[in-house]
Write a protein that holds these residues in place. Structure first.
Motif, PDB file in Angstrom:
ATOM      1  N   PRO A  34       0.795  -1.236   0.000  1.00  0.00           N
ATOM      2  CA  PRO A  34       0.000   0.000   0.000  1.00  0.00           C
ATOM      3  C   PRO A  34       0.823   1.280   0.000  1.00  0.00           C
ATOM      4  O   PRO A  34       0.409   2.283  -0.591  1.00  0.00           O
ATOM      5  CB  PRO A  34      -0.836  -0.136   1.281  1.00  0.00           C
ATOM      6  N   ILE A  35       1.982   1.286   0.674  1.00  0.00           N
ATOM      7  CA  ILE A  35       2.815   2.488   0.663  1.00  0.00           C
ATOM      8  C   ILE A  35       3.286   2.792  -0.756  1.00  0.00           C
ATOM      9  O   ILE A  35       3.200   3.929  -1.242  1.00  0.00           O
ATOM     10  CB  ILE A  35       4.016   2.334   1.613  1.00  0.00           C
ATOM     11  N   VAL A  39       0.338  10.795   1.552  1.00  0.00           N
ATOM     12  CA  VAL A  39      -0.152  12.144   1.873  1.00  0.00           C
ATOM     13  C   VAL A  39       0.992  13.145   1.799  1.00  0.00           C
ATOM     14  O   VAL A  39       0.845  14.252   1.254  1.00  0.00           O
ATOM     15  CB  VAL A  39      -0.802  12.153   3.269  1.00  0.00           C
ATOM     16  N   LEU A  40       2.159  12.766   2.314  1.00  0.00           N
ATOM     17  CA  LEU A  40       3.328  13.628   2.226  1.00  0.00           C
ATOM     18  C   LEU A  40       3.711  13.875   0.771  1.00  0.00           C
ATOM     19  O   LEU A  40       4.074  14.999   0.387  1.00  0.00           O
ATOM     20  CB  LEU A  40       4.492  12.996   2.981  1.00  0.00           C
ATOM     21  N   ALA A  41       3.598  12.825  -0.053  1.00  0.00           N
ATOM     22  CA  ALA A  41       3.937  12.959  -1.470  1.00  0.00           C
ATOM     23  C   ALA A  41       3.012  13.952  -2.172  1.00  0.00           C
ATOM     24  O   ALA A  41       3.459  14.766  -2.991  1.00  0.00           O
ATOM     25  CB  ALA A  41       3.863  11.596  -2.147  1.00  0.00           C
ATOM     26  N   LEU A  42       1.722  13.903  -1.875  1.00  0.00           N
ATOM     27  CA  LEU A  42       0.783  14.860  -2.458  1.00  0.00           C
ATOM     28  C   LEU A  42       1.120  16.286  -2.025  1.00  0.00           C
ATOM     29  O   LEU A  42       1.057  17.226  -2.833  1.00  0.00           O
ATOM     30  CB  LEU A  42      -0.648  14.505  -2.059  1.00  0.00           C
ATOM     31  N   ALA A  43       1.472  16.452  -0.763  1.00  0.00           N
ATOM     32  CA  ALA A  43       1.834  17.783  -0.265  1.00  0.00           C
ATOM     33  C   ALA A  43       3.100  18.293  -0.951  1.00  0.00           C
ATOM     34  O   ALA A  43       3.198  19.485  -1.305  1.00  0.00           O
ATOM     35  CB  ALA A  43       2.017  17.743   1.245  1.00  0.00           C
ATOM     36  N   ILE A  44       4.076  17.410  -1.156  1.00  0.00           N
ATOM     37  CA  ILE A  44       5.311  17.802  -1.832  1.00  0.00           C
ATOM     38  C   ILE A  44       5.022  18.256  -3.257  1.00  0.00           C
ATOM     39  O   ILE A  44       5.517  19.295  -3.724  1.00  0.00           O
ATOM     40  CB  ILE A  44       6.303  16.625  -1.831  1.00  0.00           C
ATOM     41  N   ALA A  45       4.208  17.475  -3.970  1.00  0.00           N
ATOM     42  CA  ALA A  45       3.866  17.842  -5.347  1.00  0.00           C
ATOM     43  C   ALA A  45       3.155  19.192  -5.395  1.00  0.00           C
ATOM     44  O   ALA A  45       3.428  20.017  -6.278  1.00  0.00           O
ATOM     45  CB  ALA A  45       2.993  16.752  -5.966  1.00  0.00           C
ATOM     46  N   ALA A  46       2.258  19.424  -4.447  1.00  0.00           N
ATOM     47  CA  ALA A  46       1.531  20.695  -4.416  1.00  0.00           C
ATOM     48  C   ALA A  46       2.479  21.860  -4.169  1.00  0.00           C
ATOM     49  O   ALA A  46       2.319  22.942  -4.757  1.00  0.00           O
ATOM     50  CB  ALA A  46       0.449  20.656  -3.345  1.00  0.00           C
ATOM     51  N   MET A  47       3.487  21.660  -3.325  1.00  0.00           N
ATOM     52  CA  MET A  47       4.431  22.742  -3.026  1.00  0.00           C
ATOM     53  C   MET A  47       5.292  23.094  -4.233  1.00  0.00           C
ATOM     54  O   MET A  47       5.802  24.207  -4.335  1.00  0.00           O
ATOM     55  CB  MET A  47       5.316  22.353  -1.842  1.00  0.00           C
ATOM     56  N   ILE A  65       9.695  14.093  -9.515  1.00  0.00           N
ATOM     57  CA  ILE A  65      10.952  13.586  -8.968  1.00  0.00           C
ATOM     58  C   ILE A  65      11.073  13.925  -7.486  1.00  0.00           C
ATOM     59  O   ILE A  65      11.662  13.169  -6.705  1.00  0.00           O
ATOM     60  CB  ILE A  65      12.140  14.155  -9.762  1.00  0.00           C
ATOM     61  N   ALA A  66      10.497  15.059  -7.076  1.00  0.00           N
ATOM     62  CA  ALA A  66      10.549  15.437  -5.656  1.00  0.00           C
ATOM     63  C   ALA A  66       9.786  14.455  -4.783  1.00  0.00           C
ATOM     64  O   ALA A  66      10.126  14.286  -3.602  1.00  0.00           O
ATOM     65  CB  ALA A  66       9.983  16.844  -5.478  1.00  0.00           C
ATOM     66  N   VAL A  67       8.768  13.815  -5.341  1.00  0.00           N
ATOM     67  CA  VAL A  67       7.981  12.865  -4.546  1.00  0.00           C
ATOM     68  C   VAL A  67       8.854  11.717  -4.030  1.00  0.00           C
ATOM     69  O   VAL A  67       8.940  11.492  -2.814  1.00  0.00           O
ATOM     70  CB  VAL A  67       6.776  12.356  -5.352  1.00  0.00           C
ATOM     71  N   PRO A  68       9.535  10.956  -4.895  1.00  0.00           N
ATOM     72  CA  PRO A  68      10.430   9.925  -4.331  1.00  0.00           C
ATOM     73  C   PRO A  68      11.652  10.516  -3.649  1.00  0.00           C
ATOM     74  O   PRO A  68      12.191   9.922  -2.706  1.00  0.00           O
ATOM     75  CB  PRO A  68      10.825   9.097  -5.564  1.00  0.00           C
ATOM     76  N   GLY A  69      12.105  11.694  -4.109  1.00  0.00           N
ATOM     77  CA  GLY A  69      13.298  12.281  -3.521  1.00  0.00           C
ATOM     78  C   GLY A  69      13.130  12.597  -2.047  1.00  0.00           C
ATOM     79  O   GLY A  69      14.049  12.396  -1.253  1.00  0.00           O
ATOM     80  N   ILE A  70      11.953  13.088  -1.662  1.00  0.00           N
ATOM     81  CA  ILE A  70      11.707  13.431  -0.256  1.00  0.00           C
ATOM     82  C   ILE A  70      11.047  12.266   0.481  1.00  0.00           C
ATOM     83  O   ILE A  70      11.362  12.002   1.651  1.00  0.00           O
ATOM     84  CB  ILE A  70      10.849  14.702  -0.171  1.00  0.00           C
ATOM     85  N   SER A  71      10.160  11.543  -0.205  1.00  0.00           N
ATOM     86  CA  SER A  71       9.490  10.413   0.447  1.00  0.00           C
ATOM     87  C   SER A  71      10.439   9.259   0.739  1.00  0.00           C
ATOM     88  O   SER A  71      10.089   8.365   1.515  1.00  0.00           O
ATOM     89  CB  SER A  71       8.334   9.919  -0.429  1.00  0.00           C
ATOM     90  N   SER A  72      11.611   9.254   0.133  1.00  0.00           N
ATOM     91  CA  SER A  72      12.583   8.187   0.431  1.00  0.00           C
ATOM     92  C   SER A  72      12.966   8.177   1.903  1.00  0.00           C
ATOM     93  O   SER A  72      13.461   7.160   2.406  1.00  0.00           O
ATOM     94  CB  SER A  72      13.840   8.373  -0.427  1.00  0.00           C
ATOM     95  N   ALA A  73      12.753   9.285   2.587  1.00  0.00           N
ATOM     96  CA  ALA A  73      13.043   9.328   4.020  1.00  0.00           C
ATOM     97  C   ALA A  73      11.975   8.631   4.845  1.00  0.00           C
ATOM     98  O   ALA A  73      12.152   8.465   6.058  1.00  0.00           O
ATOM     99  CB  ALA A  73      13.183  10.779   4.479  1.00  0.00           C
TER     100      ALA A  73
END
Length: 441
Positions: free
Chosen positions: A192-193, A243-251, A388-396
């Protein structure tokens, strides 16, 4: 006299990239080829084919494949070299059989996705072909999201019908888990993640083509439909990472919009959350509680313990790591942090290469946006950078390279960023059209 039939477009690097994107999203992630001693997925096979064709195309000059330096291309080679160095250091000494097998499997998997990124950088030529690959990624991710929505809403699992005769399931993998009395879908992904993050990666692309169709003409309803399905599936994955990924994309996306469209986008987000609250009572509240009660969440506590477990490993193998794929979660515990996992398994050399991969993708996108005067390319550059920011930041927050679909999409996007920058460079270097009198002469 009838008009001549336009020549049929031949298959190229974009065609193979489209096939790869569909194979990764339509075929369940747990499926592997029958009759092969190692667990080889269809996506890995397509990646190997793309790598072989890229190598052959580099030997000639008649196939239209790009050559020469590119930031994304260089970052991909540096990443591959870091993995080879880690593998060589780890296998030079003794490794338990299970860890050695895991290192071999990881090397083969990463070689396939490296080949995909490299083939896309050099083989996808022109804005139309880049658009074709990105649109295919949206379609494939939308199919995955639709499968996940059926799992979440009706407990209908279509993955059992998506198994071609040449494939078999690699172990017992459940595509539907549970969290807070909700079914937690995985679609055709491995978890699911991963499902939520991949859907979130495709959201900016669907939004881009919906807005482009509205601004420059063309059908837009299909892209709005894809956007709604992808955003809904991201929420239904019940994943903090999604949810974090959606927020990153929006930013990334919203600040680049004109002021009026920025206000409409924020209003649309509020409207979407309200609709989700009405359609699935309790879902928004459950997602909110995942963040407010993070101190009491067992998964968050497991991540904190992982840092303590990894400390000794990092100190012992600082430069090259203990070996790619050798930190087995079943044996040593889950890390749920790709940066931490890379530092443990690949050392400082590996984590610098991983960060450099993301940075090269962003560099190509922002350079393309700065150089071009085409508003379509400017918007597309921001869109790819957001993806690219989605996996780049969500990798944490999760082990990115442990999931095939998320990894494959990441390398596809880095390759497309390089292809976009190469297209802008070639377009800027192309001489201006001659005056009519000069053409006549």
């Amino acid at each position: 006299m009838s008009a001549p039939t336009p020549p049929k477009a031949r298959a190229d690097g974009a065609t193979l990239a489209c096939v790869y994107a569909l194979v990764m999203t339509v075929i369940p992630a747990s499926m592997v080829l029958k009759g092969v001693p190692m667990a080889v997925t269809p996506g890995m096979m397509v990646g190997f084919v793309m790598g072989v064709l890229w190598f052959c195309a580099q030997l000639v000059t008649t196939l239209g494949v790009a050559k020469g330096r590119n930031a994304a291309r260089t970052a991909l080679f540096l990443f591959a070299l870091s993995q080879l160095a880690t593998y060589g250091v780890a296998t030079y000494g003794y490794l338990p059989s299970d860890e050695l097998a895991a290192a071999d499997r990881t090397l083969i998997t990463l070689t396939a996705v490296f080949a995909v990124g490299l083939a896309v950088v050099d083989g996808v030529r022109g804005l139309d072909r880049i658009d074709r690959v990105l649109k295919t990624m949206v379609v494939g991710a939308t199919f995955m999201a639709f499968v996940g929505i059926l799992q979440f809403s009706f407990a209908i699992d279509l993955t059992q019908y998506l198994t071609p005769p040449i494939l078999k399931a690699n172990g017992d993998v459940s595509f539907v888990l549970e969290r807070s009395n909700f079914r937690r879908p995985a679609g055709t992904a491995g978890h699911p993640i991963e499902f939520g993050v991949v859907c979130a990666m495709a959201v900016p692309i669907a939004l881009h083509y919906a807005m482009r169709a509205r601004d420059f003409g063309g059908p837009d309803k299909r892209w709005w439909f894809c956007l709604g399905i992808l955003a809904m599936a991201s929420m239904q994955s019940l994943s903090r990472s999604a949810v974090l990924a959606l927020a990153i994309a929006a930013m990334f996306i919203i600040p680049a919009m004109p002021p009026k469209r920025r206000v409409r986008a924020l209003f649309g987000i509020v409207l979407f959350l309200g609709a989700m609250r009405v359609m699935v009572p309790g879902l928004v509240g459950t997602l909110y509680s995942l963040f407010t009660s993070i101190d009491e969440d067992p998964s968050a506590e497991s991540r904190r313990r992982a840092i303590e477990r990894a400390g000794s490993e990092i100190a012992e193998h600082l430069i090259f790591g203990r070996g790619m794929g050798t930190y087995l979660p079943e044996k040593y515990g889950w890390l749920d942090n790709q940066y931490l996992g890379t530092l443990v398994q690949n050392g400082v050399l590996g984590i610098l290469a991983l960060i450099g991969l993301y940075a090269a993708g962003w560099y190509c996108c922002f350079r393309a946006r700065m150089v071009t005067k085409d508003p379509r390319i400017k918007d597309l550059a921001v869109t790819v950078a957001a993806c690219i920011a989605v996996p780049g930041i969500s990798s944490a927050t999760f082990d990115l390279l442990g999931f095939a679909v998320a990894t494959g999409f990441t390398f596809l996007l880095v390759g497309l960023a390089g292809a976009l920058w190469r297209h802008v460079q070639e377009d800027a270097a192309r001489p201006a059209a001659l005056p009519r009198t000069e053409v006549a002469r």
